[in-house]
Design an enzyme around this catalytic site. Structure first.
Site, mmCIF file in Angstrom:
data_model
loop_
_atom_site.group_PDB
_atom_site.id
_atom_site.type_symbol
_atom_site.label_atom_id
_atom_site.label_comp_id
_atom_site.label_asym_id
_atom_site.label_seq_id
_atom_site.Cartn_x
_atom_site.Cartn_y
_atom_site.Cartn_z
ATOM 1 C CD GLU A 176 38.548 35.321 46.926
ATOM 2 O OE1 GLU A 176 37.685 36.312 46.983
ATOM 3 O OE2 GLU A 176 39.036 34.854 45.988
ATOM 4 C CG ASP B 142 35.440 45.466 45.978
ATOM 5 O OD1 ASP B 142 35.166 44.365 45.380
ATOM 6 O OD2 ASP B 142 36.433 45.754 46.475
#
Length: 272
Positions: A49, A60
């Site tokens: 990824e 995040d």
């Protein structure tokens, strides 16, 4: 069959679980990303990824936010990220690469232009955090037409309707967020994950990778008992942050190789 589907088919035949490490393109330096991707592949990554730097990565935690900030300062955006995938593909045609990021850079480029560019670069899948499946049927269709798997997130709070909507559009694998919160959190609840995954598998046969909160071989192995793959990101970024620049890639390779060994049955040390 896509590279992602082929990789998961091979894992099933071998009775093994997938390992999906995350790094952010351009972090800690633009010229380190492609060598880092090759190191991840050598260490046993089944899918890489690759984060697309974005200024407001809402899902995040602080670790990956810092990585995105460093990458942006290094001049890396979506176009540069695609260029890195293309360079990786010059010597690795087998390891699947998934771009993970947010809608804004794709919308700025244009969805069709992005699909064309991503296919040309050798991208295998795209996970866009803020594209809900209910609103991106056209995007998913354009990705599949380009031979790219649209990958979606599911969370502990996902309703039955949401799971079914995701199942209709997703391919490659599903990314199940193991906890409520942001990346890098440490309160992993394996029992909760184990209880939710059967509900997902009831409506789809797409493999399920589990991420958020996986930090070491022990937690990776525990998750692998119930999932098809484990996703690990923040802990890798921390390795890049703390290791000297000239040994950072080697440190990440060693760390990921340890996770791979743990998934394949090697003894693991308890987390400190």
């Amino acid at each position: 069959m896509s590279r992602i589907a082929a990789r998961f088919a091979g894992l099933r035949q071998q009775g093994r679980k997938g390992l999906i490490p995350y790094v952010c393109a351009g972090d800690p330096a633009a010229d380190m990303t492609v060598p880092l991707m090759h190191a991840l592949a050598r260490a046993g990554a089944d899918v890489i990824e690759l984060g697309v730097p974005f200024s407001d990565p809402m899902a995040d935690g602080p670790v990956i936010q810092r990585a995105a900030e460093r990458a942006i300062r290094n001049g890396v955006g979506l176009k540069a990220t695609l260029g890195m995938v293309a360079r990786f593909r010059e010597s690795d045609e087998m390891t699947p690469v998934v771009l993970m990021g947010y809608a804004n850079p794709i919308e700025r480029m244009g969805r069709e232009a992005f699909a064309t560019a991503a296919k040309a670069a050798g991208v295998d899948g795209v996970l866009v955090v803020d594209y809900p499946p209910e609103e991106c049927e056209d995007f998913a269709t354009s990705m599949r037409a380009a031979g790219i798997d649209p990958i979606f997130l599911l969370a502990p709070t996902s309703t039955d309707e949401r799971i079914e909507a995701v199942a209709r559009h997703a391919s490659g694998y599903l990314y199940y967020v193991s906890l409520k919160g942001i990346t890098g959190a440490g309160h992993l609840d394996i029992a909760s994950v184990a209880a939710r995954l059967p509900l997902i598998r009831r409506v789809t046969d797409v493999p399920v990778g589990v991420g958020f909160g996986i930090r070491d071989g022990a937690s990776a192995r525990a998750v692998a008992q119930v999932a098809d793959a484990v996703v690990i990101g923040s802990r890798i970024i921390q390795e890049l942050e703390t290791a000297p620049r000239d040994s950072a890639i080697e440190a990440v390779e060693a760390f990921v190789a340890g996770i791979r060994a743990a998934l394949d049955g090697a003894p693991v040390k308890e987390a400190a």
